[in-house]
Design a protein around this motif. Structure first.
Motif, PDB file in Angstrom:
ATOM      1  N   ALA A 153      49.554 104.886   9.107  1.00 34.38           N
ATOM      2  CA  ALA A 153      49.293 104.691   6.795  1.00 34.38           C
ATOM      3  C   ALA A 153      48.313 105.079   6.855  1.00 34.38           C
ATOM      4  CB  ALA A 153      50.239 102.983   6.997  1.00 34.38           C
ATOM      5  N   TYR A 154      49.142 104.984   5.490  1.00 33.10           N
ATOM      6  CA  TYR A 154      47.954 105.097   4.260  1.00 33.10           C
ATOM      7  C   TYR A 154      48.361 104.458   3.132  1.00 33.10           C
ATOM      8  CZ  TYR A 154      47.005 110.647   5.602  1.00 33.10           C
ATOM      9  OH  TYR A 154      46.961 111.256   6.819  1.00 33.10           O
ATOM     10  N   LEU A 155      47.402 104.038   2.345  1.00 33.16           N
ATOM     11  CA  LEU A 155      47.538 103.601   1.301  1.00 33.16           C
ATOM     12  C   LEU A 155      46.416 103.728  -0.041  1.00 33.16           C
ATOM     13  CD1 LEU A 155      48.302 100.202   0.149  1.00 33.16           C
ATOM     14  CD2 LEU A 155      46.284  99.564   0.811  1.00 33.16           C
ATOM     15  N   LEU A 156      47.186 104.208  -1.271  1.00 34.52           N
ATOM     16  CA  LEU A 156      46.342 104.694  -2.035  1.00 34.52           C
ATOM     17  C   LEU A 156      46.609 103.408  -3.376  1.00 34.52           C
ATOM     18  CD1 LEU A 156      48.485 107.137  -0.637  1.00 34.52           C
ATOM     19  CD2 LEU A 156      48.155 108.385  -2.846  1.00 34.52           C
ATOM     20  N   GLN A 157      45.244 103.124  -3.457  1.00 36.01           N
ATOM     21  CA  GLN A 157      45.065 102.625  -4.925  1.00 36.01           C
ATOM     22  C   GLN A 157      43.728 102.934  -5.813  1.00 36.01           C
ATOM     23  OE1 GLN A 157      43.420  99.655  -1.876  1.00 36.01           O
ATOM     24  NE2 GLN A 157      45.672  98.115  -2.376  1.00 36.01           N
ATOM     25  N   MET A 158      44.311 102.766  -7.026  1.00 32.14           N
ATOM     26  CA  MET A 158      43.282 103.241  -8.675  1.00 32.14           C
ATOM     27  C   MET A 158      43.197 104.614  -7.769  1.00 32.14           C
ATOM     28  SD  MET A 158      43.589 100.689  -9.629  1.00 32.14           S
ATOM     29  CE  MET A 158      41.511 100.571 -10.389  1.00 32.14           C
ATOM     30  N   GLY A 159      43.898 105.648  -7.838  1.00 28.76           N
ATOM     31  CA  GLY A 159      43.341 106.780  -7.555  1.00 28.76           C
ATOM     32  C   GLY A 159      42.302 107.101  -5.753  1.00 28.76           C
ATOM     33  N   LYS A 160      42.399 106.147  -5.231  1.00 31.31           N
ATOM     34  CA  LYS A 160      41.636 106.541  -4.215  1.00 31.31           C
ATOM     35  C   LYS A 160      42.558 106.457  -3.059  1.00 31.31           C
ATOM     36  CE  LYS A 160      37.393 106.314  -5.770  1.00 31.31           C
ATOM     37  NZ  LYS A 160      36.585 107.472  -5.904  1.00 31.31           N
ATOM     38  N   VAL A 161      42.524 107.039  -1.712  1.00 30.99           N
ATOM     39  CA  VAL A 161      43.354 106.601  -0.710  1.00 30.99           C
ATOM     40  C   VAL A 161      42.824 106.656   0.520  1.00 30.99           C
ATOM     41  CG1 VAL A 161      43.104 109.348  -0.216  1.00 30.99           C
ATOM     42  CG2 VAL A 161      45.249 107.761   0.771  1.00 30.99           C
ATOM     43  N   ASN A 162      42.430 105.699   1.949  1.00 30.76           N
ATOM     44  CA  ASN A 162      42.844 105.425   2.664  1.00 30.76           C
ATOM     45  C   ASN A 162      43.650 105.023   3.739  1.00 30.76           C
ATOM     46  OD1 ASN A 162      39.518 103.707   2.383  1.00 30.76           O
ATOM     47  ND2 ASN A 162      41.002 103.568   0.746  1.00 30.76           N
ATOM     48  N   GLU A 163      42.612 105.907   4.441  1.00 31.59           N
ATOM     49  CA  GLU A 163      43.870 105.661   6.125  1.00 31.59           C
ATOM     50  C   GLU A 163      43.340 104.544   6.941  1.00 31.59           C
ATOM     51  OE1 GLU A 163      44.829 108.598   9.991  1.00 31.59           O
ATOM     52  OE2 GLU A 163      42.985 109.251   8.586  1.00 31.59           O
ATOM     53  N   LEU A 164      44.256 103.642   7.324  1.00 31.23           N
ATOM     54  CA  LEU A 164      44.671 103.367   7.941  1.00 31.23           C
ATOM     55  C   LEU A 164      45.000 102.277   9.345  1.00 31.23           C
ATOM     56  CD1 LEU A 164      46.948 101.629   5.781  1.00 31.23           C
ATOM     57  CD2 LEU A 164      44.626  99.899   5.249  1.00 31.23           C
ATOM     58  N   ASN A 165      46.316 101.710   9.396  1.00 32.72           N
ATOM     59  CA  ASN A 165      47.443 101.157  10.585  1.00 32.72           C
ATOM     60  C   ASN A 165      48.468 100.062   9.989  1.00 32.72           C
ATOM     61  OD1 ASN A 165      46.690 102.728  12.933  1.00 32.72           O
ATOM     62  ND2 ASN A 165      44.933 101.300  12.795  1.00 32.72           N
ATOM     63  N   TRP A 166      49.636 100.227   9.912  1.00 37.46           N
ATOM     64  CA  TRP A 166      50.448  99.201   9.194  1.00 37.46           C
ATOM     65  C   TRP A 166      51.096  98.789  10.788  1.00 37.46           C
ATOM     66  CZ3 TRP A 166      55.988  98.769  11.724  1.00 37.46           C
ATOM     67  CH2 TRP A 166      56.234 100.268  12.126  1.00 37.46           C
ATOM     68  N   GLU A 167      51.386  96.878  10.270  1.00 39.93           N
ATOM     69  CA  GLU A 167      51.813  96.444  11.769  1.00 39.93           C
ATOM     70  C   GLU A 167      52.982  95.400  10.713  1.00 39.93           C
ATOM     71  OE1 GLU A 167      49.169  93.958  12.659  1.00 39.93           O
ATOM     72  OE2 GLU A 167      47.781  94.898  14.019  1.00 39.93           O
ATOM     73  N   ASN A 168      54.477  95.266  11.651  1.00 43.40           N
ATOM     74  CA  ASN A 168      55.228  94.317  11.228  1.00 43.40           C
ATOM     75  C   ASN A 168      54.832  93.062  11.602  1.00 43.40           C
ATOM     76  OD1 ASN A 168      57.566  92.600  11.616  1.00 43.40           O
ATOM     77  ND2 ASN A 168      58.292  95.077  11.125  1.00 43.40           N
ATOM     78  N   ARG A 169      54.303  91.890  10.563  1.00 45.23           N
ATOM     79  CA  ARG A 169      54.255  90.788  11.093  1.00 45.23           C
ATOM     80  C   ARG A 169      54.806  89.957  10.474  1.00 45.23           C
ATOM     81  NH1 ARG A 169      47.521  90.258   9.970  1.00 45.23           N
ATOM     82  NH2 ARG A 169      47.386  91.850  11.505  1.00 45.23           N
ATOM     83  N   ASN A 170      56.532  89.294  10.936  1.00 46.28           N
ATOM     84  CA  ASN A 170      57.437  88.642  10.254  1.00 46.28           C
ATOM     85  C   ASN A 170      57.925  88.875  10.009  1.00 46.28           C
ATOM     86  OD1 ASN A 170      56.247  86.160  11.878  1.00 46.28           O
ATOM     87  ND2 ASN A 170      54.602  85.863  10.600  1.00 46.28           N
ATOM     88  N   GLY A 171      58.492  90.375  10.071  1.00 42.92           N
ATOM     89  CA  GLY A 171      59.481  90.956   9.907  1.00 42.92           C
ATOM     90  C   GLY A 171      58.807  91.869   8.168  1.00 42.92           C
ATOM     91  N   ARG A 172      57.786  91.985   8.168  1.00 51.39           N
ATOM     92  CA  ARG A 172      57.101  92.273   7.064  1.00 51.39           C
ATOM     93  C   ARG A 172      56.379  93.002   7.076  1.00 51.39           C
ATOM     94  NH1 ARG A 172      53.692  89.522   3.089  1.00 51.39           N
ATOM     95  NH2 ARG A 172      53.256  88.303   5.368  1.00 51.39           N
ATOM     96  N   ILE A 173      56.287  94.704   6.673  1.00 52.54           N
ATOM     97  CA  ILE A 173      55.410  95.675   6.794  1.00 52.54           C
ATOM     98  C   ILE A 173      54.162  95.582   6.008  1.00 52.54           C
ATOM     99  CG2 ILE A 173      55.000  98.138   6.474  1.00 52.54           C
ATOM    100  CD1 ILE A 173      58.400  98.577   7.588  1.00 52.54           C
ATOM    101  N   ILE A 174      52.769  95.437   6.323  1.00 53.41           N
ATOM    102  CA  ILE A 174      51.265  94.944   5.675  1.00 53.41           C
ATOM    103  C   ILE A 174      50.882  95.897   6.317  1.00 53.41           C
ATOM    104  CG2 ILE A 174      52.537  92.747   5.666  1.00 53.41           C
ATOM    105  CD1 ILE A 174      50.188  92.447   7.955  1.00 53.41           C
ATOM    106  N   PRO A 175      49.683  96.472   5.965  1.00 57.53           N
ATOM    107  CA  PRO A 175      49.069  97.579   5.699  1.00 57.53           C
ATOM    108  C   PRO A 175      47.209  96.604   6.579  1.00 57.53           C
ATOM    109  CG  PRO A 175      48.911  96.686   3.655  1.00 57.53           C
ATOM    110  CD  PRO A 175      49.647  96.508   4.303  1.00 57.53           C
TER     111      PRO A 175
END
Length: 348
Positions: A292-314
């Motif tokens: 996964a990628y997460l973009l916030q405030m003009g920055k990007v970070n490479e990380l992972n995603w998981e499905n926890r109780n039906g929700r996709i989270i970084p």
């Protein structure tokens, strides 16, 4: 006798003086107690935060989320209500056309649409929010789930012309709309409850948003097809500290108000896609996690995603990564061709 009378009078005067003195002393003491001001500790005001945006509110923020399938065909643009969504999921439907699932909880748009048909993987996402699910039509697998009441739902196949209205300015299947007022009418009709508040995401404190680190990325292009019909560009605006979205060369805005869709988190996840029938319906794995990628405030970070109780989270190092308070857009891209070919960043 006179002496005794004088002595008795003196004794009476003595007792009378003592009595007055005690009364005066008592009243003084009483006045002090009565005039004493008891300082009460100031009451601390309770803070409320919307569960899907992390934005603070002066009033309670409970209440059920509503998840609506929204058309993204070029003939369906601009859409109605997307600017009020707390979080939007963009995923491929058939061919190279993406479809949105817009989740509303903190804001209630007047008009929403064009409403489009259900898919099983969207239904699973809606269930993770305990949301009321709104669609017009369905794939075979989605139809089974809805008929079995897997989630509370309202569908235009049942309420076309009543709860769902057809726009005369667009042609089917790009012209089905529903108002929030009619959603509530449907809730009453089906005896659904609207008090099931969705589980909250994790959010950082507003004062910590300027401390976000990562690689500079002022814009990102998300590539879904060679035809470019569903490709989008998302740009960070330094002045507003928000992300703007563009599709087909035009900014994504609300049809009624022309208000732009402004976003605080862009969450891009990679998931396995598999075509399962001749109609091009897909099975999309939103359970196993991945890149996964997460973009916030003009920055990007490479990380992972998981499905926890039906929700996709970084997730990074097994810990949930907090969102910036505000609105979020989630793009799901296929593992084939993968992130390297589906996502490209620019720093200008």
């Amino acid at each position: 006798m006179k002496k005794w009378a004088v002595a008795a009078a003196a004794v009476l005067l003595l007792f009378s003086g003592c009595s007055k003195k005690e009364t005066v002393n008592g009243s003084v003491k009483g006045d002090k107690n009565e005039n004493k001001v008891i300082e009460e500790e100031p009451k601390q005001e309770e803070s409320y935060y919307f569960p899907l945006t992390g934005v603070q509110s002066e009033t309670k923020t409970d209440g059920r989320a509503v998840a609506v399938m929204i058309n993204n065909h070029p003939k369906a643009r601009p859409q109605s209500g997307l600017n009020k969504a707390d979080i939007v999921y963009e995923i491929l439907a058939e061919g190279d056309i993406t479809r949105f699932m817009a989740v509303f909880q903190s804001e209630k748009p007047t008009n929403i649409g064009p409403v489009r048909s259900a898919r099983d993987y969207y239904i699973e996402l809606a269930k993770g929010f305990k949301a009321l699910y709104i669609a017009h039509g369905y794939s075979p697998e989605a139809q089974k789930m809805l008929n079995n009441n897997y989630v509370d739902n309202l569908n235009g196949m049942v309420y076309d012309g009543t709860l769902f209205k057809r726009s005369t300015t667009r042609q089917a299947p790009h012209n089905s709309y529903i108002t929030y007022e009619n959603i509530l009418k449907g809730v009453e009709l089906k005896h659904y409850k609207m008090d099931q508040t969705p589980p909250a995401f994790t959010f950082m404190k507003p004062e910590d948003t300027d401390k976000i680190t990562g690689t500079d990325a002022k814009s990102v292009m998300i590539h879904y097809s060679n035809s470019g019909i569903s490709n989008s560009i998302i740009e960070f605006d330094q002045t507003s500290k928000k992300y703007k979205r563009f599709s087909g060369g035009e900014q994504t805005v609300d049809m009624e108000t022309n208000e732009p869709i402004l976003l605080d988190n862009i969450f891009i996840v990679e998931a396995e896609h598999q075509v399962i029938d001749s109609a091009g319906h897909r099975d999309i794995n939103l359970q196993s996690g991945g890149k996964a990628y997460l973009l916030q405030m003009g920055k990007v970070n490479e990380l992972n995603w998981e499905n926890r109780n039906g929700r996709i989270i970084p997730v990074k190092d097994g810990k949930e990564v907090p969102f910036v308070p505000g609105k979020t857009w989630v793009n799901v891209v296929p593992t084939d061709p993968g992130m390297a070919k589906s996502v490209s960043f620019r720093n200008n």
